[in-house]
Design an enzyme around this catalytic site. Structure first.
Site, mmCIF file in Angstrom:
data_model
loop_
_atom_site.group_PDB
_atom_site.id
_atom_site.type_symbol
_atom_site.label_atom_id
_atom_site.label_comp_id
_atom_site.label_asym_id
_atom_site.label_seq_id
_atom_site.Cartn_x
_atom_site.Cartn_y
_atom_site.Cartn_z
ATOM 1 C CB CYS A 114 -19.277 -3.500 14.318
ATOM 2 S SG CYS A 114 -18.874 -3.973 12.635
ATOM 3 C CG HIS A 255 -15.974 -3.988 16.574
ATOM 4 N ND1 HIS A 255 -16.393 -5.281 16.391
ATOM 5 C CD2 HIS A 255 -15.804 -3.454 15.333
ATOM 6 C CE1 HIS A 255 -16.483 -5.524 15.095
ATOM 7 N NE2 HIS A 255 -16.134 -4.435 14.435
ATOM 8 C CG ASN A 285 -15.129 -6.944 11.873
ATOM 9 O OD1 ASN A 285 -16.111 -7.194 12.572
ATOM 10 N ND2 ASN A 285 -14.902 -5.750 11.358
HETATM 11 O O1 UT7 Z 1 -16.163 -3.308 11.812
HETATM 12 C C1 UT7 Z 1 -16.014 -2.218 10.992
HETATM 13 C C2 UT7 Z 1 -15.489 -2.777 9.726
HETATM 14 N N1 UT7 Z 1 -14.456 -2.089 9.056
HETATM 15 C C3 UT7 Z 1 -13.218 -1.904 9.523
HETATM 16 O O2 UT7 Z 1 -12.902 -2.162 10.630
HETATM 17 C C4 UT7 Z 1 -12.249 -1.351 8.570
HETATM 18 C C5 UT7 Z 1 -11.234 -0.484 9.169
HETATM 19 N N2 UT7 Z 1 -10.128 -0.376 8.216
HETATM 20 C C6 UT7 Z 1 -9.156 -1.309 8.172
HETATM 21 O O3 UT7 Z 1 -9.099 -2.243 8.959
HETATM 22 C C7 UT7 Z 1 -8.071 -1.089 7.135
HETATM 23 O O4 UT7 Z 1 -8.277 0.147 6.501
HETATM 24 C C8 UT7 Z 1 -8.001 -2.233 6.087
HETATM 25 C C9 UT7 Z 1 -7.503 -3.501 6.729
HETATM 26 C C10 UT7 Z 1 -9.360 -2.467 5.469
HETATM 27 C C11 UT7 Z 1 -7.041 -1.864 4.982
HETATM 28 O O5 UT7 Z 1 -5.768 -1.603 5.535
HETATM 29 P P1 UT7 Z 1 -4.991 -0.243 5.162
HETATM 30 O O6 UT7 Z 1 -3.709 -0.315 5.832
HETATM 31 O O7 UT7 Z 1 -5.900 0.890 5.485
HETATM 32 O O8 UT7 Z 1 -4.780 -0.416 3.617
HETATM 33 P P2 UT7 Z 1 -5.197 0.562 2.430
HETATM 34 O O9 UT7 Z 1 -6.654 0.450 2.147
HETATM 35 O O10 UT7 Z 1 -4.612 1.926 2.681
HETATM 36 O O11 UT7 Z 1 -4.398 -0.082 1.244
HETATM 37 C C12 UT7 Z 1 -2.956 -0.115 1.228
HETATM 38 C C13 UT7 Z 1 -2.521 -1.040 0.120
HETATM 39 C C14 UT7 Z 1 -3.252 -0.790 -1.202
HETATM 40 O O12 UT7 Z 1 -2.327 -1.013 -2.251
HETATM 41 P P3 UT7 Z 1 -1.610 0.232 -2.992
HETATM 42 O O13 UT7 Z 1 -2.717 1.046 -3.563
HETATM 43 O O14 UT7 Z 1 -0.856 0.934 -1.906
HETATM 44 O O15 UT7 Z 1 -0.744 -0.457 -3.997
HETATM 45 C C15 UT7 Z 1 -4.288 -1.866 -1.255
HETATM 46 O O16 UT7 Z 1 -4.666 -2.200 -2.547
HETATM 47 O O17 UT7 Z 1 -2.819 -2.387 0.481
HETATM 48 C C16 UT7 Z 1 -3.535 -3.008 -0.580
HETATM 49 N N3 UT7 Z 1 -4.404 -4.034 -0.034
HETATM 50 C C17 UT7 Z 1 -4.019 -5.314 0.118
HETATM 51 N N4 UT7 Z 1 -2.876 -5.934 -0.157
HETATM 52 C C18 UT7 Z 1 -2.799 -7.233 0.115
HETATM 53 C C19 UT7 Z 1 -5.694 -3.891 0.415
HETATM 54 N N5 UT7 Z 1 -6.122 -5.083 0.859
HETATM 55 C C20 UT7 Z 1 -5.120 -5.963 0.679
HETATM 56 C C21 UT7 Z 1 -4.973 -7.344 0.926
HETATM 57 N N6 UT7 Z 1 -3.801 -7.934 0.646
HETATM 58 N N7 UT7 Z 1 -5.975 -8.078 1.475
#
Ligand code: UT7
Length: 328
Positions: A114, A255, A285
Site C-alpha cells: 500500500c 492510505h 482498500n
Molecule cells: O492496507 C493495509 C491492509 N490492512 C489493513 O488495513 C488492516 C488493518 N486492520 C483492520 O482494518 C481491522 O483490524 C479489520 C477490519 C481487519 C478487522 O477489524 P477489527 O475491529 O480489528 O476486528 P477483529 O479482527 O478484532 O475481530 C473482531 C471480531 C472477531 O469475532 P470474535 O472473535 O470477537 O467473535 C472476528 O471474527 O469481528 C469478527 N470479524 C467479522 N465479523 C463480521 C472479522 N471480520 C468480520 C466480518 N464480519 N467481515
C-alpha cells in the site's frame, strides 16, 4: 540548480464491476452493519475475469498524461507500484510504457504494497532533483481481488481494485512541488500481511494452490496499531523536515485502509477532520492505488488549490510506510 518535482496531471481508472456489502453477506458470515462500522466500506470495484492490472494502469496514465498536456514520448521514467502485476516478467511498468508509447523511458515496478505509490513518488522526486528525469509517470495499480480468499471474512470484505497515476515534471519553482519525502519498512512484521505462494519458496504446485498459499493472509488487529503509529510518525517527520506544521496542511490523504485508522491518525496529528479525505466507502482498500485515486478525486472536486500544503501518508504489507509533503 536542482529542480523541484511537481505533479502536473493525475488520472484514475477502475473496473466497472462492483461488489457490495450485500453481495458479501451472501458469500460469508458478515453484515453490512459490521463492515460499515468496523471498516467504513460500502462497496468496492472488482475486476471481471480476463481483466488485468495494466489495463487500468494504462487508462489512468492516459488521463494523467492528457491533463499534464505532454506527449507520452517525453516521459523518461515510468514507475508502477503494484503487488498484483500482470505477469512475473517483464515488469508491469514495461507493459504500460509500451501501451503508452513512452519508448524513451526507464520503466520498472516497485513492490511496497500500500506504500508503493509513495515509494514511487520518492524515487521519481530524487531522479528529477538529480537531473536524470524531466517527466516521470508514477502509477499505483492493483487487482487485489484475485488474491482474496472469499471464504475468509476478515480479509475479503476489505480489498478492491483500481489504478491511479500522476505525471511529475521538473520545475524551477523552489516553493512548489514535493517538499519532503520519507519511506520506511520493517520486515520483522512481514507476517502481518502476506501471500506466501507463487514464488520460488513454495513453488507453483497443485498442493500450494489447494492450500490457498496465494491468498492474502492478514493479522488485521496487529496491523491496525502499526498503521496508526507509523502513519502519524512519518507525517510528523515530513512536516518537520519541510519546516511546516500540521495545522498548515490544507488536504490530508492517508492510505484508505480503514475509516477508523484514518480517524485515529487524524486525531493523533490534531488536524481538522474537514481536511482529511476519505473515499473508502465506495472503493475499499485498493493498496498502492488508493492514494493516487484519492488525489485525482480531490483535484476533480476542487479540493486542492495552488499553494495548498498537501500531506500524503501510507502503510502496508512488508510492513512499509511512507509520507510525502507537497506544496500544490
Ligand atoms: O492496507 C493495509 C491492509 N490492512 C489493513 O488495513 C488492516 C488493518 N486492520 C483492520 O482494518 C481491522 O483490524 C479489520 C477490519 C481487519 C478487522 O477489524 P477489527 O475491529 O480489528 O476486528 P477483529 O479482527 O478484532 O475481530 C473482531 C471480531 C472477531 O469475532 P470474535 O472473535 O470477537 O467473535 C472476528 O471474527 O469481528 C469478527 N470479524 C467479522 N465479523 C463480521 C472479522 N471480520 C468480520 C466480518 N464480519 N467481515
Amino acid at each position: 540548480m536542482a529542480k523541484n518535482a511537481r505533479i502536473i496531471g493525475t488520472g484514475r481508472s477502475y473496473p466497472e464491476g462492483i461488489l457490495t456489502n450485500a453481495d458479501l453477506e451472501r458469500m460469508v458470515e458478515t453484515s453490512d452493519e459490521w463492515i460499515t462500522q468496523r471498516v467504513g466500506i460500502k462497496q468496492r470495484h472488482k475486476a471481471a475475469e480476463g481483466e488485468y492490472t495494466s489495463q487500468f494502469a494504462v487508462a489512468a496514465s492516459r488521463q494523467a498524461i492528457e491533463r499534464a498536456k505532454i506527449d507520452p514520448a517525453e516521459i523518461d521514467l515510468v514507475i508502477c507500484a503494484t503487488v498484483t502485476p500482470d505477469q512475473i516478467l517483464p515488469s508491469t511498468g514495461c507493459l504500460i510504457q509500451t501501451e503508452l508509447g513512452a519508448h524513451k523511458a526507464a520503466a520498472f515496478d516497485v513492490v511496497a504494497a500500500c506504500s508503493g505509490f509513495l515509494y514511487g513518488l520518492t524515487l521519481a522526486n530524487q531522479m528529477i532533483r538529480g537531473g536524470q528525469s524531466r517527466y516521470a509517470l508514477v502509477i499505483g495499480a492493483e487487482i487485489l481481488t484475485r488474491y482474496v480468499d472469499y471464504t475468509d471474512r476478515s480479509t475479503c470484505v476489505i480489498f478492491g481494485d483500481g489504478a491511479g497515476a500522476a505525471v511529475l515534471a521538473a520545475d524551477d519553482d523552489a516553493e512548489r512541488g514535493i517538499l519532503a519525502t520519507r519511506i520506511r519498512s520493517d520486515g520483522r512484521y512481514a507476517e502481518q500481511l502476506f501471500a506466501p505462494g507463487g514464488g520460488t519458496r513454495l513453488g507453483h504446485s497443485a498442493e500450494s494452490l489447494a492450500a490457498g498459499d496465494y491468498y492474502f493472509k492478514m493479522r488485521g488487529n496487529e496491523l491496525f496499531k502499526v498503521a496508526v503509529r507509523s502513519m502519524a510518525e512519518v507525517s510528523r517527520e515530513v512536516l518537520e523536515e519541510a519546516g511546516c506544521r500540521a495545522e498548515d496542511v490544507k488536504l490530508f490523504i492517508p492510505h484508505q485502509a480503514n475509516q477508523r485508522i484514518t480517524d485515529s491518525v487524524a486525531d493523533k496529528l490534531k488536524v481538522d477532520p474537514s481536511i482529511v479525505y476519505s473515499n473508502i466507502a465506495y472503493h475499499g482498500n485498493t493498496s498502492s492505488a488508493s492514494i493516487p485515486i484519492a488525489l485525482d478525486e480531490c483535484i476533480e472536486a476542487g479540493r486542492v488549490a495552488e499553494g495548498d500544503l498537501v500531506l500524503l501518508a501510507s502503510f502496508g504489507g512488508g510492513v512499509t510506510w511512507g509520507g510525502v509533503l507537497l506544496r500544490w
